[in-house]
Design a protein around this motif. Structure first.
Motif, short mmCIF file in Angstrom:
data_model
loop_
_atom_site.label_atom_id
_atom_site.label_comp_id
_atom_site.label_asym_id
_atom_site.label_seq_id
_atom_site.Cartn_x
_atom_site.Cartn_y
_atom_site.Cartn_z
N GLU A 1 0.85 -1.19 0.00
CA GLU A 1 0.00 0.00 0.00
C GLU A 1 0.88 1.23 0.00
O GLU A 1 2.06 1.18 0.34
CB GLU A 1 -0.97 0.00 1.19
N ASP A 2 0.33 2.33 -0.42
CA ASP A 2 1.06 3.59 -0.50
C ASP A 2 1.35 4.11 0.90
O ASP A 2 0.41 4.35 1.68
CB ASP A 2 0.23 4.61 -1.29
N LYS B 1 -2.43 4.10 7.26
CA LYS B 1 -2.73 4.47 8.64
C LYS B 1 -1.96 3.50 9.54
O LYS B 1 -2.27 2.33 9.60
CB LYS B 1 -4.23 4.38 8.90
N GLY B 2 -0.94 4.03 10.22
CA GLY B 2 -0.10 3.16 11.03
C GLY B 2 0.96 2.50 10.17
O GLY B 2 1.45 3.09 9.20
N ILE B 3 1.29 1.25 10.50
CA ILE B 3 2.32 0.52 9.77
C ILE B 3 1.86 0.22 8.35
O ILE B 3 0.73 -0.21 8.12
CB ILE B 3 2.64 -0.81 10.49
N VAL B 4 2.75 0.47 7.39
CA VAL B 4 2.43 0.16 5.99
C VAL B 4 2.22 -1.35 5.83
O VAL B 4 3.00 -2.16 6.36
CB VAL B 4 3.60 0.61 5.07
#
Length: 250
Positions: free
Chosen positions: A90-91, A96-99
């Protein structure tokens, strides 16, 4: 012991691929941690450092630039290791939080397809062996997935481990896959692999394989029955073929 959120993610992914060295993408690098870092640092001759692991404890860490990773992976594969590639899925700008990260590919000695990792003028065989308990026959199949070459046979009788060792030595596979029962059989492994040092991988359970082996072969070779390939009375050979097909697909 408490871990950082990133290492919790790493450990969860590593748990799914215990037998592979995990290349974990962090920015412009693939990082390795803990035991993988110790192995990677030694085999690749790169610097071993330490990183905060939680609760004030430092853990081993090493890494390679992602743009040069193929060369490092090739060196590990040549030494018989398996490598699991973990990418950001994910970008980071919208995360939101850890990728989120996940395994996008597992490279093993017998499933290499990159030209830069293959040896010129030498087949790269993936082999599977299956023991059919009802008649104590062995099915042996091997394939080079870069060329499509696929061979299979049945072996049984006296001095069977010697026969298998001779055939394995002749083929020189880069990797051999075994179902759990054979993988755990020390007498079999000592006898069958006495002539060659190769990567041995455990894959598949006997019960599940015996239920679906025919379907695997039907779907791959686009046939309606095993008889068209001469396999209708060769269950051990059929299941060795299915082992290879299932392993490569996964």
């Amino acid at each position: 012991m408490a871990s950082t959120p990133m290492l919790k993610q790493y450990n969860a992914i590593k748990e799914q691929h215990k037998d592979a060295l995990l290349f974990f993408r962090l920015g412009d690098f693939y990082e390795m941690f803990n035991e993988d870092a110790l192995i990677g640092s030694k085999e690749l001759e790169i610097t071993l450092t330490r990183r905060e692991g939680g609760a004030g404890k430092k853990i081993p860490m090493c890494g390679v630039p992602y743009h040069a990773a193929e060369n490092y992976i090739a060196r590990l594969i040549e030494k018989g290791y398996k490598v699991a590639i973990c990418e950001q899925v994910e970008d980071p700008k919208t995360a939101k939080g850890i990728v989120k990260r996940d395994i996008v590919r597992v490279i093993t000695p017998g499933t290499v397809i990159d030209a830069g990792m293959l040896k010129d003028n030498k087949a790269n065989y993936l082999m599977a062996i299956y023991r059919y308990e009802k008649d104590q026959s062995y099915g042996l199949a091997y394939a080079d997935i870069t060329t499509g070459e696929f061979m299979a046979t049945k072996m049984q009788g006296q001095h069977i481990l010697q026969k298998l060792a001779d055939e394995i030595g002749r083929v020189q596979p880069a990797e051999v896959i075994l179902p759990k029962k054979l993988y755990d059989d020390e007498i079999f492994r000592l006898g069958a692999f006495s002539y060659i040092d190769t990567t041995i991988s455990q894959f598949g359970e006997e019960n599940s394989l015996e239920k679906c082996y025919a379907e695997e072969i039907y779907n791959h070779f686009r046939i309606a029955s095993l008889e068209s390939l001469g396999l209708h009375e060769m269950p051990a050979t059929s299941m060795a073929i299915a082992l290879i097909l299932s392993f490569v697909q996964e």
